[in-house]
Design a protein around this motif. Structure first.
Motif, mmCIF file in Angstrom:
data_model
loop_
_atom_site.group_PDB
_atom_site.id
_atom_site.type_symbol
_atom_site.label_atom_id
_atom_site.label_comp_id
_atom_site.label_asym_id
_atom_site.label_seq_id
_atom_site.Cartn_x
_atom_site.Cartn_y
_atom_site.Cartn_z
ATOM 1 N N THR A 98 40.574 45.795 0.904
ATOM 2 C CA THR A 98 41.618 46.454 1.685
ATOM 3 C C THR A 98 42.515 47.237 0.749
ATOM 4 N N LEU A 149 37.318 52.706 -0.020
ATOM 5 C CA LEU A 149 38.565 53.007 0.676
ATOM 6 C C LEU A 149 39.636 53.600 -0.237
ATOM 7 N N ASP A 195 39.803 47.379 7.834
ATOM 8 C CA ASP A 195 39.076 46.539 6.896
ATOM 9 C C ASP A 195 39.532 45.088 7.027
ATOM 10 N N GLN A 216 47.176 51.162 6.653
ATOM 11 C CA GLN A 216 46.348 50.217 5.928
ATOM 12 C C GLN A 216 47.102 48.900 5.766
ATOM 13 N N SER A 273 33.849 49.199 1.952
ATOM 14 C CA SER A 273 35.216 48.818 1.590
ATOM 15 C C SER A 273 35.564 49.248 0.166
ATOM 16 N N THR A 301 34.536 48.736 8.020
ATOM 17 C CA THR A 301 33.759 48.460 6.813
ATOM 18 C C THR A 301 32.827 47.277 7.067
ATOM 19 N N ARG A 351 33.306 44.521 5.886
ATOM 20 C CA ARG A 351 34.169 43.341 5.917
ATOM 21 C C ARG A 351 34.942 43.190 7.220
ATOM 22 N N THR A 352 34.854 44.159 8.103
ATOM 23 C CA THR A 352 35.641 44.141 9.335
ATOM 24 C C THR A 352 35.279 42.944 10.212
#
Length: 370
Positions: free
Chosen positions: A2, A202, A120, A67, A199, A140, A142-143
């Protein structure tokens, strides 16, 4: 990972819960409560509403990026411990918070500039409200997104009922009733997101947004997403979740288990088991919310959700759900009523009745002072 605060013109102290920066022509909003997975507070919502309103008319800001600080996610939702404490004292802080939060959701939906959300890590409940209404929504690998409100005796809000009602087939109904955590690919399938970016990329994408258009920058970093597990379950989801009777939906899920061999039967049975652990009242009200919201505007959906939310504050299950999941953490909520059968249609209908002077006014300024 993130993306966190980086160099730029920072207009808030590092200890503040939300940071605002200007990096070139990019306005950056960073939710800054990493230990709480950036759970949204009333003060954060009010600050975002004020700053985004300013930036909307600022010719020096071409794009906005939202973010979360830290490694765990954009936003795990609203600060439900604060909501619990407010319910215990019979206060009005939660209702005030929601008025501001819903105005923020409406502003994001109609924002006049590209609004890029890095979805994320965890993006739940209120986190969906500050991201999925935006114009450029990035997920991403990881979401983990979703609207898990029925788990705590509540109902999807922040415009979530409208978003899920527009998802393909009955996939949104499944997501709302089970409160399932969704992958980035699932979020794309449901219509909660637009682009898939690794990720690790980003920070570079954030840097590119300082000088490039959102379309160009995101286009360069976007990748083909992995398959959506939810999309692969469409057959049994669409067959089981149609209609407006929660008990019938459960019967179909159980029937699918008995009549259909293979993985789909097990998936349907698991969904039924999950729904039966949720607040029966919340399940029925969530289903009715999804059906009533079809054809409404976001503003109308938020008014409906606000009415429902006030009724949830006054009832027993919302408080009990937070107690069981977050406060005492015994994971053993005592729902009242305890079964779907005991929740009458008239009980559900009362959640949608007008609330008189407490009706949500999205144009009002009074909710800013929370």
């Amino acid at each position: 990972m993130t993306a966190g605060p980086t160099a730029g013109t920072n207009t808030a102290s590092p200890t503040d819960e939300v940071l605002f920066e200007r990096r070139g022509r990019l306005g950056v909003v960073t939710l800054n409560r990493p230990r709480a997975v950036n759970a949204l507070t009333a003060g954060m919502a009010a600050a975002m509403l004020e700053r985004l309103t300013e930036w909307a008319d600022d010719d020096g800001v071409a794009t906005v990026l939202v973010q979360g600080a830290g490694e765990r996610g954009l936003c795990a939702g609203g600060d439900i411990v604060a909501i619990y404490e407010d319910m215990l004292t019979g206060g009005d802080a939660t209702a005030d918070f929601w008025r501001t939060e819903y105005r923020l959701n409406a502003l994001i939906s109609g924002y006049p500039k590209p609004y890029v959300a890095f979805m994320d890590g965890l993006v739940l409940g209120g986190g969906v409200g500050i991201s999925a209404h935006g114009s450029v929504r990035v997920v991403t690998e990881r979401t983990r997104s979703g609207m898990p409100e029925t788990t705590i005796g509540f109902v999807p809000d922040v415009g979530g009922t409208l978003l899920l009602s527009r998802s393909p087939g009955e996939a949104g109904t499944h997501a709302a009733l089970t409160g399932a955590h969704l992958s980035g690919a699932d979020a794309l399938f449901l219509g909660l997101a637009d682009h898939f970016v690794a990720s690790a990329h980003l920070p570079a994408l954030a840097a590119a947004l300082e000088t490039e258009t959102a379309e160009a920058a995101v286009g360069r970093f976007s990748e083909k997403p992995p398959p959506s597990a939810l999309a692969g379950q469409r057959d049994w989801i669409d067959a089981c979740y149609t209609g407006d009777d929660a008990e019938e939906i459960l019967r179909r899920l159980r029937g699918f288990d008995r009549e259909t061999p293979g993985d789909a039967a097990g998936e349907a049975a698991e969904a039924a088991d999950t729904i039966e652990t949720k607040s029966p009242t919340a399940v029925k009200v969530a289903l009715e919310s999804l059906r009533r919201v079809r054809g409404l505007t976001l503003e109308e959906a938020l008014v409906q959700e606000y009415r429902v939310g006030l009724r949830c504050l006054a009832g027993p299950d919302f408080r009990e759900g937070i107690r069981a999941q977050v406060v005492d953490k015994d994971r053993n909520p005592q729902w009242k009523p305890a079964t779907l059968h005991e929740v009458a249609a008239a009980d559900v209908a009362r959640f949608f009745e007008p609330v008189g002077e407490r009706e949500l006014n999205l144009q009002s300024k009074e909710a800013d002072n929370v």
